[in-house]
Design a protein around this motif. Structure first.
Motif, PDB file in Angstrom:
ATOM      1  N   VAL A  77      -2.468  12.691  10.843  1.00 21.19           N
ATOM      2  CA  VAL A  77      -3.242  13.199   9.717  1.00 21.19           C
ATOM      3  C   VAL A  77      -2.721  14.598   9.408  1.00 21.19           C
ATOM      4  N   GLU A  78      -2.416  14.843   8.150  1.00 22.84           N
ATOM      5  CA  GLU A  78      -2.010  16.169   7.718  1.00 22.84           C
ATOM      6  C   GLU A  78      -3.156  16.782   6.938  1.00 22.84           C
ATOM      7  N   TYR A  79      -3.498  18.006   7.294  1.00 26.35           N
ATOM      8  CA  TYR A  79      -4.531  18.733   6.581  1.00 26.35           C
ATOM      9  C   TYR A  79      -3.904  19.918   5.868  1.00 26.35           C
ATOM     10  N   LEU A  80      -4.207  20.063   4.602  1.00 26.58           N
ATOM     11  CA  LEU A  80      -3.827  21.229   3.830  1.00 26.58           C
ATOM     12  C   LEU A  80      -5.122  22.011   3.642  1.00 26.58           C
ATOM     13  N   LEU A  81      -5.228  23.128   4.363  1.00 18.38           N
ATOM     14  CA  LEU A  81      -6.466  23.891   4.387  1.00 18.38           C
ATOM     15  C   LEU A  81      -6.307  25.214   3.669  1.00 18.38           C
ATOM     16  N   THR A  82      -7.338  25.614   2.962  1.00 21.88           N
ATOM     17  CA  THR A  82      -7.437  26.955   2.417  1.00 21.88           C
ATOM     18  C   THR A  82      -8.687  27.553   3.035  1.00 21.88           C
ATOM     19  N   VAL A  83      -8.500  28.641   3.786  1.00 22.48           N
ATOM     20  CA  VAL A  83      -9.619  29.259   4.495  1.00 22.48           C
ATOM     21  C   VAL A  83      -9.632  30.760   4.258  1.00 22.48           C
ATOM     22  N   LYS A  84     -10.821  31.318   4.374  1.00 22.53           N
ATOM     23  CA  LYS A  84     -10.971  32.767   4.362  1.00 22.53           C
ATOM     24  C   LYS A  84     -11.213  33.182   5.803  1.00 22.53           C
ATOM     25  N   ILE A  85     -10.395  34.115   6.293  1.00 22.10           N
ATOM     26  CA  ILE A  85     -10.578  34.621   7.643  1.00 22.10           C
ATOM     27  C   ILE A  85     -10.850  36.121   7.556  1.00 22.10           C
ATOM     28  N   SER A  86     -11.595  36.629   8.547  1.00 23.11           N
ATOM     29  CA  SER A  86     -11.944  38.049   8.549  1.00 23.11           C
ATOM     30  C   SER A  86     -11.739  38.638   9.930  1.00 23.11           C
ATOM     31  N   ARG A  87     -11.436  39.936   9.937  1.00 22.09           N
ATOM     32  CA  ARG A  87     -11.224  40.671  11.185  1.00 22.09           C
ATOM     33  C   ARG A  87     -12.566  40.901  11.880  1.00 22.09           C
ATOM     34  N   THR A  88     -12.566  40.694  13.193  1.00 24.14           N
ATOM     35  CA  THR A  88     -13.784  40.893  13.984  1.00 24.14           C
ATOM     36  C   THR A  88     -13.707  42.213  14.745  1.00 24.14           C
ATOM     37  N   LYS A  89     -14.763  42.506  15.467  1.00 20.13           N
ATOM     38  CA  LYS A  89     -14.807  43.706  16.306  1.00 20.13           C
ATOM     39  C   LYS A  89     -14.242  43.451  17.696  1.00 20.13           C
ATOM     40  N   CYS A  90     -13.898  42.214  18.006  1.00 16.13           N
ATOM     41  CA  CYS A  90     -13.357  41.866  19.323  1.00 16.13           C
ATOM     42  C   CYS A  90     -11.855  42.131  19.357  1.00 16.13           C
ATOM     43  N   LYS A  91     -11.437  42.840  20.383  1.00 16.33           N
ATOM     44  CA  LYS A  91     -10.004  43.101  20.548  1.00 16.33           C
ATOM     45  C   LYS A  91      -9.333  41.867  21.118  1.00 16.33           C
ATOM     46  N   GLU A 114       0.842  -1.177   0.000  1.00 16.95           N
ATOM     47  CA  GLU A 114       0.000   0.000   0.000  1.00 16.95           C
ATOM     48  C   GLU A 114       0.887   1.240   0.000  1.00 16.95           C
ATOM     49  N   ARG A 115       0.515   2.183  -0.838  1.00 16.52           N
ATOM     50  CA  ARG A 115       1.248   3.440  -0.888  1.00 16.52           C
ATOM     51  C   ARG A 115       0.335   4.544  -0.414  1.00 16.52           C
ATOM     52  N   TRP A 116       0.915   5.515   0.279  1.00 18.84           N
ATOM     53  CA  TRP A 116       0.148   6.703   0.595  1.00 18.84           C
ATOM     54  C   TRP A 116       0.065   7.510  -0.676  1.00 18.84           C
ATOM     55  N   GLU A 117      -1.105   7.946  -0.988  1.00 20.93           N
ATOM     56  CA  GLU A 117      -1.346   8.605  -2.261  1.00 20.93           C
ATOM     57  C   GLU A 117      -1.050  10.098  -2.226  1.00 20.93           C
ATOM     58  N   GLY A 118      -0.659  10.652  -1.105  1.00 16.59           N
ATOM     59  CA  GLY A 118      -0.456  12.090  -1.010  1.00 16.59           C
ATOM     60  C   GLY A 118      -1.757  12.761  -0.600  1.00 16.59           C
ATOM     61  N   PHE A 119      -1.836  14.061  -0.787  1.00 18.44           N
ATOM     62  CA  PHE A 119      -3.030  14.800  -0.370  1.00 18.44           C
ATOM     63  C   PHE A 119      -4.206  14.466  -1.265  1.00 18.44           C
ATOM     64  N   GLN A 120      -5.332  14.214  -0.631  1.00 17.54           N
ATOM     65  CA  GLN A 120      -6.575  13.884  -1.324  1.00 17.54           C
ATOM     66  C   GLN A 120      -7.643  14.898  -0.924  1.00 17.54           C
ATOM     67  N   ASN A 121      -8.491  15.267  -1.860  1.00 14.83           N
ATOM     68  CA  ASN A 121      -9.632  16.122  -1.540  1.00 14.83           C
ATOM     69  C   ASN A 121     -10.681  15.271  -0.845  1.00 14.83           C
ATOM     70  N   VAL A 122     -10.710  15.357   0.458  1.00 13.42           N
ATOM     71  CA  VAL A 122     -11.657  14.574   1.238  1.00 13.42           C
ATOM     72  C   VAL A 122     -12.282  15.500   2.268  1.00 13.42           C
ATOM     73  N   SER A 123     -13.560  15.329   2.484  1.00 13.79           N
ATOM     74  CA  SER A 123     -14.226  16.130   3.502  1.00 13.79           C
ATOM     75  C   SER A 123     -13.793  15.664   4.877  1.00 13.79           C
ATOM     76  N   MET A 124     -13.525  16.622   5.747  1.00 15.25           N
ATOM     77  CA  MET A 124     -13.192  16.296   7.136  1.00 15.25           C
ATOM     78  C   MET A 124     -14.470  15.963   7.874  1.00 15.25           C
ATOM     79  N   SER A 125     -14.345  15.112   8.874  1.00 17.33           N
ATOM     80  CA  SER A 125     -15.492  14.891   9.747  1.00 17.33           C
ATOM     81  C   SER A 125     -15.766  16.195  10.482  1.00 17.33           C
ATOM     82  N   LYS A 126     -17.009  16.409  10.873  1.00 17.47           N
ATOM     83  CA  LYS A 126     -17.388  17.649  11.557  1.00 17.47           C
ATOM     84  C   LYS A 126     -16.531  17.867  12.802  1.00 17.47           C
ATOM     85  N   LYS A 127     -16.295  16.787  13.560  1.00 15.43           N
ATOM     86  CA  LYS A 127     -15.502  16.891  14.790  1.00 15.43           C
ATOM     87  C   LYS A 127     -14.060  17.315  14.476  1.00 15.43           C
ATOM     88  N   ASN A 128     -13.425  16.659  13.505  1.00 14.54           N
ATOM     89  CA  ASN A 128     -12.054  17.023  13.124  1.00 14.54           C
ATOM     90  C   ASN A 128     -11.992  18.420  12.532  1.00 14.54           C
TER      91      ASN A 128
END
Length: 144
Positions: A78-92, A26-40
């Protein structure tokens, strides 16, 4: 050095080639587009935004606005490669650690697109941010 000295490595090589050809290795296939479980997903994104906010010099906290892409690779954890959009809040940053802070509007509005590599061993709640790169979202001033 006789006939037997080179025969054993040759037999091992032939066995290895045959095993690979018949799919026994068995070979590790590298990064795969897979949905994370809600908990993870929740725990990994929480770890990411806490790490970002702790390292940031911004006066205000940021929060994850959108998970754009999630890729996973199995290694010793488990390695996750994530692309996320983050935004500034009003909380200091020193005032609170609330996750439901309202987003900034108008003048202080800022959004970033971040790509991060996070290593985790979720069954022991171990997380490590291996790489993080954020760029200002060009559409951040046009978002509602």
């Amino acid at each position: 050095m006789g006939f037997r000295d080179w025969r054993t490595p040759l037999l091992l090589l032939v066995a290895l080639v045959l095993a690979a050809a018949f799919g026994r290795i068995e070979r590790w296939e590298g990064f795969q587009n897979v949905s994370m479980s809600k908990k993870n997903m929740n725990s990994t994104l929480s770890f990411f935004i806490d790490s970002y906010n702790n390292a940031s010099n911004d006066t205000y906290l940021f929060r994850v606005r959108k998970l754009i892409q999630s890729q996973m690779q199995l290694t010793t954890g488990v390695e996750y490669l994530l692309t996320v959009k983050i935004s500034r809040t009003k909380c200091k940053r020193n005032a609170t650690k609330k996750t439901d802070c309202p987003l900034q509007k108008k003048k202080l509005k800022k959004s970033l697109i971040c790509q991060s590599l996070i290593y985790t061993v979720p069954w022991v709640k171990h997380y490590r941010l291996w790489n993080n790169s954020c760029l200002e979202d060009e559409l951040s001033y046009k978002d509602p």
